[in-house]
Each structure stands twice: as C-alpha cells, then as structure tokens.
Motif scaffolding. Sequence first.
Motif, PDB file in Angstrom:
ATOM      1  N   LYS A   1       0.043  11.907  11.956  1.00 23.76           N
ATOM      2  CA  LYS A   1      -0.325  10.697  12.659  1.00 23.76           C
ATOM      3  C   LYS A   1      -1.822  10.699  12.962  1.00 23.76           C
ATOM      4  O   LYS A   1      -2.438  11.752  13.100  1.00 23.76           O
ATOM      5  CB  LYS A   1       0.470  10.580  13.961  1.00 23.76           C
TER       6      LYS A   1
ATOM      7  N   LEU B   1      -0.866  10.015   3.865  1.00 29.34           N
ATOM      8  CA  LEU B   1      -1.125  10.849   5.036  1.00 29.34           C
ATOM      9  C   LEU B   1       0.099  11.671   5.400  1.00 29.34           C
ATOM     10  O   LEU B   1       1.239  11.244   5.213  1.00 29.34           O
ATOM     11  CB  LEU B   1      -1.519   9.972   6.228  1.00 29.34           C
TER      12      LEU B   1
ATOM     13  N   VAL C   1      -7.552   4.431   6.972  1.00 32.44           N
ATOM     14  CA  VAL C   1      -6.586   5.122   7.815  1.00 32.44           C
ATOM     15  C   VAL C   1      -5.721   4.155   8.612  1.00 32.44           C
ATOM     16  O   VAL C   1      -4.710   4.551   9.191  1.00 32.44           O
ATOM     17  CB  VAL C   1      -7.341   6.100   8.752  1.00 32.44           C
ATOM     18  N   SER C   2      -6.093   2.889   8.646  1.00 30.41           N
ATOM     19  CA  SER C   2      -5.395   1.887   9.448  1.00 30.41           C
ATOM     20  C   SER C   2      -4.324   1.180   8.638  1.00 30.41           C
ATOM     21  O   SER C   2      -4.615   0.516   7.639  1.00 30.41           O
ATOM     22  CB  SER C   2      -6.396   0.845   9.974  1.00 30.41           C
ATOM     23  N   ALA C   3      -3.074   1.284   9.088  1.00 27.55           N
ATOM     24  CA  ALA C   3      -1.987   0.581   8.409  1.00 27.55           C
ATOM     25  C   ALA C   3      -2.188  -0.925   8.482  1.00 27.55           C
ATOM     26  O   ALA C   3      -1.893  -1.647   7.523  1.00 27.55           O
ATOM     27  CB  ALA C   3      -0.650   0.973   9.023  1.00 27.55           C
TER      28      ALA C   3
ATOM     29  N   ASN D   1       1.021   5.145   1.581  1.00 28.78           N
ATOM     30  CA  ASN D   1       0.466   6.044   2.597  1.00 28.78           C
ATOM     31  C   ASN D   1       0.634   7.488   2.142  1.00 28.78           C
ATOM     32  O   ASN D   1       1.755   7.976   1.984  1.00 28.78           O
ATOM     33  CB  ASN D   1       1.176   5.822   3.931  1.00 28.78           C
TER      34      ASN D   1
ATOM     35  N   LEU E   1      -4.695  -1.781   5.847  1.00 25.74           N
ATOM     36  CA  LEU E   1      -4.163  -1.583   4.502  1.00 25.74           C
ATOM     37  C   LEU E   1      -3.228  -2.712   4.083  1.00 25.74           C
ATOM     38  O   LEU E   1      -3.155  -3.053   2.897  1.00 25.74           O
ATOM     39  CB  LEU E   1      -3.430  -0.241   4.433  1.00 25.74           C
TER      40      LEU E   1
ATOM     41  N   GLY F   1      -3.366   4.859   2.103  1.00 25.28           N
ATOM     42  CA  GLY F   1      -3.604   5.344   3.451  1.00 25.28           C
ATOM     43  C   GLY F   1      -4.122   6.770   3.432  1.00 25.28           C
ATOM     44  O   GLY F   1      -3.436   7.667   2.941  1.00 25.28           O
ATOM     45  N   TRP F   2      -5.351   6.971   3.981  1.00 25.45           N
ATOM     46  CA  TRP F   2      -5.924   8.296   3.981  1.00 25.45           C
ATOM     47  C   TRP F   2      -7.009   8.426   5.039  1.00 25.45           C
ATOM     48  O   TRP F   2      -7.671   7.442   5.370  1.00 25.45           O
ATOM     49  CB  TRP F   2      -6.518   8.661   2.614  1.00 25.45           C
ATOM     50  N   ASN F   3      -7.170   9.641   5.558  1.00 28.26           N
ATOM     51  CA  ASN F   3      -8.222   9.974   6.509  1.00 28.26           C
ATOM     52  C   ASN F   3      -9.447  10.447   5.739  1.00 28.26           C
ATOM     53  O   ASN F   3      -9.406  11.477   5.069  1.00 28.26           O
ATOM     54  CB  ASN F   3      -7.716  11.067   7.456  1.00 28.26           C
TER      55      ASN F   3
ATOM     56  N   TYR G   1       0.835  -1.202   0.000  1.00 31.08           N
ATOM     57  CA  TYR G   1       0.000   0.000   0.000  1.00 31.08           C
ATOM     58  C   TYR G   1       0.870   1.252   0.000  1.00 31.08           C
ATOM     59  O   TYR G   1       2.076   1.205   0.275  1.00 31.08           O
ATOM     60  CB  TYR G   1      -0.937   0.008   1.206  1.00 31.08           C
TER      61      TYR G   1
END
Length: 276
Positions: free
Chosen positions: A43, A40, A113-115, A38, A118, A132-134, A36
């Motif tokens: 944190k 973001l 958002v959770s590694a 990330n 993902l 990875g995203w909010n 994946y």
Amino acid sequence: MARALRCSVCHAPFEAPGNGLRCGRGHSFDAAKQGYVNLLHAKVAAGTADTTEMVAARTAFLGSGFYAPLAGLLADSVPGEPDLVVDAGAGTGYYLARVLDRFAAATGLALDVSAAALRKAAKAHPRAGAIGWNLWEPWPVADATADVVLNVFAPRNAAEFHRVLCPDGVLLVAGPASGHLGELASTLGLLDAESGKEKRLGATLGSHFELVSRRETTHAAELTAEQVRHVVTMGPNAHHLHRDGLGERLAELTASMTGTLTVTTSFHVSAYRRSP
C-alpha cells in the motif's frame, strides 16, 4: 506496451494474455475494470498519491486548456520519431496523450502511484497503457527501451530514468518556472515550488545526464473562481488545505471574486541526454 514491461516479482518478461499481464514464471496481474494494471505489492503511504478530489480538479482544469502551452512545448522538444514514450508520474495522462497525438507511430506507458489518476490515464489515449507503480522503486520496465521519458511535476529517479532510456533517448523534465501562479502564491501563501528547484534538478540528474536545452513558456490566464479552486487543489497544496489557514484563505478569495482573476502560468522544459 507489454514487451517493455518486466514482472515486478521476478523481473521476467511479460506476455499479455487476455485482460492482464502474465510472466513466463506464472506471476499474473489482472487489469482493473478501468483498464490499468497495478504492479505494486504494498500500500502507498497516506499523503503520497493524488486523491480522487485532486484528480477531479486536475481533469477539469487541464480540460480548460490553460496548460496546453506546456503540453505543446513538451511535444516540440521530442526529437525524431519515438517508438515508446514513458511518462514517469503521468497523473491523468494529459501530457502523454498530447505527445502521442504528435507522433502517430509512438506508443505510451503511464506510470503513477495513484489509482484515481490511473483510471484517467488508462483512457487518455488509445496508444497508451497505464501501470500502477512507485517511482522511487526500481521500475518494472526493461533496460534501454524508452525513446523518451517524460517527467512533469513528478518525482525524479535519475537512476531509473537512465536505465530505461535508449542510448540516444531523451529525458524531458517539466516544472514551474519563476512567477508561476505568482498572483495566487502571494495571496494564499502557496507552497514555493520554484525555490532552489533548478539547482536541485542539476544535482539530482548531474551524475546520469547532460543538459541539452532548456526552454520556457509564459502566459496569462483568466481564471474563474472555480478554476482558481481547481488549480490550487489539483496539486501538492491540496494536502495542506487544513494547515496554516490555506483552505480558509482560498475560500475567502474565491468568494470575493466577481469576475476572473489574471494569473501567470510559467513553465520550463529541460531536455537531457544520457551520460555514458
């Protein structure tokens, strides 16, 4: 997948050179070894993302097939032959993979958002990528690129749903229907996921979408003690095990089980079209 993404720094289109993403302005994001990427910049607040333990419980429980009727209902609710399916809050990618199995020409994009989630989503399907995203932030996804947006037990950002969907795209929102896990809810005092949900859903999406259809599926599941632990600890209740004695009640229930427990699973899938 890269063509639908936008740089989370400058919003420029991405290229996909090698193992990661790079935009024309030089911002680059490497892919994790699990596959994946990330995007973001900050944190995630504690208690927001699914933990490794929650993801392990979900992987085991979904692998047992108890939520397959929901996955099938989602796939049945997709109109036409989609090109891009975006799963907003994809978790392990279980539902996205089931939809992609149904449509051989479709590709998928999992946002979470959770590694820990993902790492699973990146391997959930050969035609899916994971980012990875909010979901509460503006998404790194281009305007009007998704034919389908899935939202299964996940945060609902109506403005971003509307922005990334094609004009004739469909939003599929899935959640618990009345009676879902009712036997466990009454015994353990689980979070009431259904109370006021339909009214809030309409209020959240009403200014951006029009409801097209709403379908439900209900089944009885025979769960072992381990599966009872998994279904409780794979979702938001996992964050509350140490409050109000939930963890103790769960331990007492599973320790007293000598066979299986009949538990109701009940879901709804609501299909929405974009308002002008």
